[in-house]
Design a protein around this motif. Sequence first.
Motif, PDB file in Angstrom:
ATOM      1  N   LYS A 175       0.743  -1.268  -0.070  1.00  0.00           N
ATOM      2  CA  LYS A 175      -0.029   0.002  -0.008  1.00  0.00           C
ATOM      3  C   LYS A 175       0.833   1.136   0.033  1.00  0.00           C
ATOM      4  CE  LYS A 175      -1.380   0.943   4.709  1.00  0.00           C
ATOM      5  NZ  LYS A 175      -1.390   2.356   4.601  1.00  0.00           N
ATOM      6  N   ASN A 176       2.108   1.183   0.485  1.00  0.00           N
ATOM      7  CA  ASN A 176       2.734   2.576   0.507  1.00  0.00           C
ATOM      8  C   ASN A 176       3.794   2.455  -0.834  1.00  0.00           C
ATOM      9  OD1 ASN A 176       2.187   3.216   2.906  1.00  0.00           O
ATOM     10  ND2 ASN A 176       3.713   1.837   4.014  1.00  0.00           N
ATOM     11  N   GLY A 177       3.360   1.581  -1.895  1.00  0.00           N
ATOM     12  CA  GLY A 177       4.229   1.640  -3.315  1.00  0.00           C
ATOM     13  C   GLY A 177       5.574   1.120  -3.156  1.00  0.00           C
ATOM     14  N   ARG A 178       5.965   0.467  -2.185  1.00  0.00           N
ATOM     15  CA  ARG A 178       7.258  -0.037  -2.170  1.00  0.00           C
ATOM     16  C   ARG A 178       7.633  -1.513  -2.871  1.00  0.00           C
ATOM     17  NH1 ARG A 178       6.911   1.566   3.459  1.00  0.00           N
ATOM     18  NH2 ARG A 178       7.326  -0.783   3.804  1.00  0.00           N
ATOM     19  N   ALA A 179       6.412  -2.066  -3.237  1.00  0.00           N
ATOM     20  CA  ALA A 179       6.587  -3.415  -3.826  1.00  0.00           C
ATOM     21  C   ALA A 179       7.032  -3.443  -5.065  1.00  0.00           C
ATOM     22  CB  ALA A 179       4.882  -4.085  -3.500  1.00  0.00           C
ATOM     23  N   LYS A 180       7.964  -4.383  -5.333  1.00  0.00           N
ATOM     24  CA  LYS A 180       8.185  -4.615  -6.815  1.00  0.00           C
ATOM     25  C   LYS A 180       7.152  -5.406  -7.641  1.00  0.00           C
ATOM     26  CE  LYS A 180      12.521  -6.466  -9.070  1.00  0.00           C
ATOM     27  NZ  LYS A 180      13.599  -7.057  -8.937  1.00  0.00           N
ATOM     28  N   ALA A 181       6.676  -6.257  -7.026  1.00  0.00           N
ATOM     29  CA  ALA A 181       5.737  -7.213  -7.639  1.00  0.00           C
ATOM     30  C   ALA A 181       4.499  -7.446  -6.858  1.00  0.00           C
ATOM     31  CB  ALA A 181       6.429  -8.239  -8.344  1.00  0.00           C
ATOM     32  N   VAL A 182       3.335  -8.033  -7.418  1.00  0.00           N
ATOM     33  CA  VAL A 182       2.316  -8.525  -6.453  1.00  0.00           C
ATOM     34  C   VAL A 182       1.783 -10.019  -7.197  1.00  0.00           C
ATOM     35  CG1 VAL A 182       0.643  -6.859  -7.362  1.00  0.00           C
ATOM     36  CG2 VAL A 182       0.285  -8.094  -5.351  1.00  0.00           C
ATOM     37  N   ARG A 183       1.671 -10.977  -6.433  1.00  0.00           N
ATOM     38  CA  ARG A 183       1.108 -12.013  -7.179  1.00  0.00           C
ATOM     39  C   ARG A 183      -0.359 -11.888  -7.401  1.00  0.00           C
ATOM     40  NH1 ARG A 183       4.164 -16.834  -5.963  1.00  0.00           N
ATOM     41  NH2 ARG A 183       5.608 -16.344  -4.532  1.00  0.00           N
ATOM     42  N   PHE A 184      -0.825 -12.346  -8.635  1.00  0.00           N
ATOM     43  CA  PHE A 184      -2.157 -12.081  -9.153  1.00  0.00           C
ATOM     44  C   PHE A 184      -3.214 -13.053  -8.176  1.00  0.00           C
ATOM     45  CE2 PHE A 184      -1.513 -11.977 -14.083  1.00  0.00           C
ATOM     46  CZ  PHE A 184      -1.238 -10.437 -13.934  1.00  0.00           C
ATOM     47  N   SER A 185      -2.646 -13.876  -7.271  1.00  0.00           N
ATOM     48  CA  SER A 185      -3.559 -14.443  -6.277  1.00  0.00           C
ATOM     49  C   SER A 185      -3.950 -13.440  -5.191  1.00  0.00           C
ATOM     50  CB  SER A 185      -2.989 -15.783  -5.594  1.00  0.00           C
ATOM     51  OG  SER A 185      -1.782 -15.648  -5.119  1.00  0.00           O
ATOM     52  N   THR A 186      -2.846 -12.827  -4.794  1.00  0.00           N
ATOM     53  CA  THR A 186      -2.960 -11.775  -3.794  1.00  0.00           C
ATOM     54  C   THR A 186      -3.752 -10.457  -4.247  1.00  0.00           C
ATOM     55  OG1 THR A 186      -0.684 -12.327  -3.023  1.00  0.00           O
ATOM     56  CG2 THR A 186      -1.575 -10.089  -2.247  1.00  0.00           C
ATOM     57  N   LEU A 187      -3.507 -10.278  -5.527  1.00  0.00           N
ATOM     58  CA  LEU A 187      -4.641  -9.012  -6.053  1.00  0.00           C
ATOM     59  C   LEU A 187      -5.889  -9.644  -6.112  1.00  0.00           C
ATOM     60  CD1 LEU A 187      -4.516  -6.348  -7.245  1.00  0.00           C
ATOM     61  CD2 LEU A 187      -3.997  -7.333  -9.662  1.00  0.00           C
ATOM     62  N   ALA A 188      -6.114 -10.879  -6.520  1.00  0.00           N
ATOM     63  CA  ALA A 188      -7.396 -11.459  -6.562  1.00  0.00           C
ATOM     64  C   ALA A 188      -8.343 -11.217  -5.293  1.00  0.00           C
ATOM     65  CB  ALA A 188      -7.463 -12.791  -7.132  1.00  0.00           C
ATOM     66  N   ALA A 189      -7.387 -11.718  -4.225  1.00  0.00           N
ATOM     67  CA  ALA A 189      -7.731 -11.702  -2.897  1.00  0.00           C
ATOM     68  C   ALA A 189      -8.129 -10.305  -2.392  1.00  0.00           C
ATOM     69  CB  ALA A 189      -6.834 -12.432  -1.766  1.00  0.00           C
ATOM     70  N   LEU A 190      -7.429  -9.564  -2.449  1.00  0.00           N
ATOM     71  CA  LEU A 190      -7.475  -8.003  -2.198  1.00  0.00           C
ATOM     72  C   LEU A 190      -9.108  -7.623  -3.023  1.00  0.00           C
ATOM     73  CD1 LEU A 190      -3.966  -6.475  -2.677  1.00  0.00           C
ATOM     74  CD2 LEU A 190      -5.343  -6.549  -0.530  1.00  0.00           C
ATOM     75  N   CYS A 191      -8.959  -7.810  -4.107  1.00  0.00           N
ATOM     76  CA  CYS A 191     -10.345  -7.715  -4.857  1.00  0.00           C
ATOM     77  C   CYS A 191     -11.522  -8.200  -4.305  1.00  0.00           C
ATOM     78  CB  CYS A 191     -10.117  -7.647  -6.248  1.00  0.00           C
ATOM     79  SG  CYS A 191      -8.938  -6.630  -7.233  1.00  0.00           S
ATOM     80  N   GLU A 192     -11.493  -9.363  -4.005  1.00  0.00           N
ATOM     81  CA  GLU A 192     -12.519 -10.274  -3.253  1.00  0.00           C
ATOM     82  C   GLU A 192     -12.859  -9.536  -1.902  1.00  0.00           C
ATOM     83  OE1 GLU A 192     -13.771 -14.662  -2.213  1.00  0.00           O
ATOM     84  OE2 GLU A 192     -11.915 -14.450  -3.186  1.00  0.00           O
ATOM     85  N   VAL A 193     -11.925  -9.396  -1.210  1.00  0.00           N
ATOM     86  CA  VAL A 193     -12.444  -8.830   0.156  1.00  0.00           C
ATOM     87  C   VAL A 193     -12.671  -7.389   0.193  1.00  0.00           C
ATOM     88  CG1 VAL A 193     -11.305  -8.213   2.519  1.00  0.00           C
ATOM     89  CG2 VAL A 193     -10.628 -10.291   1.295  1.00  0.00           C
ATOM     90  N   LEU A 194     -12.316  -6.501  -0.747  1.00  0.00           N
ATOM     91  CA  LEU A 194     -12.538  -5.369  -0.735  1.00  0.00           C
ATOM     92  C   LEU A 194     -13.572  -4.890  -1.799  1.00  0.00           C
ATOM     93  CD1 LEU A 194      -9.160  -3.549  -0.671  1.00  0.00           C
ATOM     94  CD2 LEU A 194     -10.808  -3.426   0.837  1.00  0.00           C
ATOM     95  N   ASP A 195     -14.076  -5.917  -2.531  1.00  0.00           N
ATOM     96  CA  ASP A 195     -15.422  -6.038  -3.512  1.00  0.00           C
ATOM     97  C   ASP A 195     -15.067  -4.894  -4.686  1.00  0.00           C
ATOM     98  OD1 ASP A 195     -17.693  -6.580  -4.741  1.00  0.00           O
ATOM     99  OD2 ASP A 195     -19.060  -5.268  -3.529  1.00  0.00           O
TER     100      ASP A 195
END
Length: 83
Positions: A36-56
């Motif tokens: 969330k602070n923009g320091r990540a180099k990459a994010v797994r699609f599974s993590t992105l999908a889980a974020l989208c599911e939880v946050l609708d």
Amino acid sequence: MPIAVDIDVMLARRKMSVGELAERVGITPANLAVLKNGRAKAVRFSTLAALCEVLDCQPGDLLRWEASDEPDGQPTPDAPVVT
């Protein structure tokens, strides 16, 4: 970094804490903070999908492209990867 992360916006809209989101997504609060602070180099699609599911929401609600602030357009080499 040319990709901006708007997780804070969605957290505010959903009235959810970082700790609750991390728990529901299944990642550590530290890894969520890196993302969330923009320091990540990459994010797994599974993590992105889980974020989208939880946050609708859609991935575009969490990520957006911005013109680069870096002179050569490259991210810093020591940016961590969020899993």
